[in-house]
Design an enzyme around this catalytic site. Sequence first.
Site, mmCIF file in Angstrom:
data_model
loop_
_atom_site.group_PDB
_atom_site.id
_atom_site.type_symbol
_atom_site.label_atom_id
_atom_site.label_comp_id
_atom_site.label_asym_id
_atom_site.label_seq_id
_atom_site.Cartn_x
_atom_site.Cartn_y
_atom_site.Cartn_z
ATOM 1 N N LYS A 124 0.154 -0.691 0.034
ATOM 2 C CA LYS A 124 -0.307 -0.320 0.243
ATOM 3 C C LYS A 124 1.209 1.410 -0.189
ATOM 4 O O LYS A 124 0.454 2.642 -0.962
ATOM 5 C CB LYS A 124 -0.665 -0.211 1.289
ATOM 6 C CG LYS A 124 -2.197 -0.925 1.342
ATOM 7 C CD LYS A 124 -3.090 -0.505 1.608
ATOM 8 C CE LYS A 124 -3.649 -1.566 1.495
ATOM 9 N NZ LYS A 124 -5.262 -1.603 1.882
ATOM 10 N N LYS A 214 -7.660 -10.860 -10.871
ATOM 11 C CA LYS A 214 -8.864 -10.494 -9.960
ATOM 12 C C LYS A 214 -9.612 -9.046 -9.802
ATOM 13 O O LYS A 214 -8.994 -8.413 -10.206
ATOM 14 C CB LYS A 214 -9.095 -10.609 -8.183
ATOM 15 C CG LYS A 214 -8.395 -9.759 -7.366
ATOM 16 C CD LYS A 214 -8.063 -10.182 -5.833
ATOM 17 C CE LYS A 214 -7.887 -8.864 -4.834
ATOM 18 N NZ LYS A 214 -9.212 -8.366 -4.058
ATOM 19 N N LYS A 217 -11.575 -3.070 -6.878
ATOM 20 C CA LYS A 217 -11.626 -1.410 -7.050
ATOM 21 C C LYS A 217 -10.412 -0.892 -7.473
ATOM 22 O O LYS A 217 -10.644 0.226 -7.640
ATOM 23 C CB LYS A 217 -12.508 -1.066 -5.687
ATOM 24 C CG LYS A 217 -11.761 -0.884 -4.309
ATOM 25 C CD LYS A 217 -12.737 -0.940 -2.916
ATOM 26 C CE LYS A 217 -11.703 -0.338 -2.247
ATOM 27 N NZ LYS A 217 -11.774 -2.166 -1.416
HETATM 28 P P1 ADP Z 1 -10.427 -4.530 -3.588
HETATM 29 O O1 ADP Z 1 -9.299 -5.598 -3.861
HETATM 30 O O2 ADP Z 1 -11.367 -4.743 -4.571
HETATM 31 O O3 ADP Z 1 -9.896 -3.808 -2.625
HETATM 32 P P2 ADP Z 1 -10.645 -5.993 -0.847
HETATM 33 O O4 ADP Z 1 -8.831 -6.364 -0.551
HETATM 34 O O5 ADP Z 1 -10.659 -4.330 0.382
HETATM 35 O O6 ADP Z 1 -10.993 -5.128 -2.329
HETATM 36 O O7 ADP Z 1 -11.153 -6.969 -0.129
HETATM 37 C C1 ADP Z 1 -12.213 -6.776 0.652
HETATM 38 C C2 ADP Z 1 -12.696 -8.436 0.430
HETATM 39 O O8 ADP Z 1 -13.749 -9.093 -0.735
HETATM 40 C C3 ADP Z 1 -12.084 -9.539 0.984
HETATM 41 O O9 ADP Z 1 -12.979 -10.556 2.027
HETATM 42 C C4 ADP Z 1 -11.598 -10.713 0.267
HETATM 43 O O10 ADP Z 1 -10.721 -11.438 0.035
HETATM 44 C C5 ADP Z 1 -12.684 -9.781 -0.852
HETATM 45 N N1 ADP Z 1 -12.784 -10.147 -2.275
HETATM 46 C C6 ADP Z 1 -11.788 -8.860 -3.311
HETATM 47 N N2 ADP Z 1 -11.990 -9.158 -4.582
HETATM 48 C C7 ADP Z 1 -12.261 -10.288 -4.454
HETATM 49 C C8 ADP Z 1 -12.386 -11.103 -6.622
HETATM 50 N N3 ADP Z 1 -12.604 -10.933 -6.842
HETATM 51 N N4 ADP Z 1 -13.484 -12.248 -5.706
HETATM 52 C C9 ADP Z 1 -13.529 -13.129 -5.005
HETATM 53 N N5 ADP Z 1 -14.039 -11.834 -3.223
HETATM 54 C C10 ADP Z 1 -12.941 -10.863 -3.411
#
Ligand code: ADP
Length: 353
Positions: A124, A214, A217
């Site tokens: 980060k 994956k 956001k």
């Molecule tokens: P992002 O990658 O969008 O910033 P976060 O890291 O904040 O998402 O993840 C928040 C939660 O959502 C976590 O528990 C993570 O495992 C789940 N998560 C994030 N992206 C995915 C995805 N593409 N598919 C399934 N679960 C996800």
Amino acid sequence: MYTMNPTKPVILTGVRANNDIHIGNYFGAILPIVDMAKRRSADFDINLFIPDLHSFTTPIDHSKLYDSILNNARIYTAAGLPLDNQAIHLYRQSRVPAHSELAWILDCFTGFGEMSRMTQFKDKSDKLHGDQISVGLFNYPVLMAADILLYNATYVPVGDDQTQHLEFTRDIAERMNRKFGELFTVPKPVAEQHQFFGKDQGLRIKDLANPTKKMSKSDDTGKGVIFLGDDPQAAHKKIMSATTDSLGKVQYDRENQPGISNLLEILTLVRQDAGRDVTLEQTISEFTGMERYGDFKRIVADETAEFLTNFQARLAAVDEPAIEAKLQSSEQAMNLVANQTLHRVQKAVGLRR
Ligand code: ADP
Ligand code: TRP
């Protein structure tokens, strides 16, 4: 008023306050948590909290924070969290001051070197510059340890990116217990947690435009990401222009046809959300061999747009006063539990008799 039952073990987890929740977060984190809460609440206390103090470890727009905190609670509710279940506690971290107080005490028993090894901080902080990299971002795992240890949680379902923080929580709990006697319940080792939560862990929805990545956001263009707040027609378009392949035949093959495989998974999830009793295998066998990707995509796009329409209607219809009442009663109960732990620690370190 209700309190936690001291004989029941605790499952605790938090999802960060955010307005940009996408279908990956929803199907990969929020729904599994809600399902888990419903299934396990007979045998466990379920602490679902909104880590709102963690929301600004990186810069945010503070004028939106208050609403996005409540939005988290609304999304859980729209996802089916039963607010009347007395074993499920829904609360805001910032409304239980013991979190910050315990975090400070734990800070003083945490090595600078130990914190410096946290890979999420490295990831980060690489994306920020200068004073944007806050001390809060650096010692965020200590606050996370306080979140967990205050409630004697044994199970903490989190994604892989949080594993190192969970290990740190175990380390600091064990270290404090060695120094001061039995202060904290040490959460189960990560491997045991994975076993306990089983299938909930693996799901990964991919980015529509780049299906080897994956869905996240932090994707700059947003073209490959479907947010829960997206206009259903806009989401329809995103799916119609999802990246596929040149093989020209629908097959579930994550390696060679990641785009098509991702769409098969999304279709299964939105159908399940609509109450249909389908498995991925059934979706695969329904579409395998189909040659016109456009037709296949249209089905996925239609049903995903329908999912968004339904979800947005559920979200608009949540019972706001019931959510507010749930937060208040959980927060009152959690302050009692958290303060018990905090007082025990304050005594151990010599702040109280
Ligand atoms: P992002 O990658 O969008 O910033 P976060 O890291 O904040 O998402 O993840 C928040 C939660 O959502 C976590 O528990 C993570 O495992 C789940 N998560 C994030 N992206 C995915 C995805 N593409 N598919 C399934 N679960 C996800
Ligand atoms: N750090 C977690 C995340 O980014 C959120 C979180 C904060 C958390 N405190 C926690 C999760 C305690 C589980 C337990 O997703």
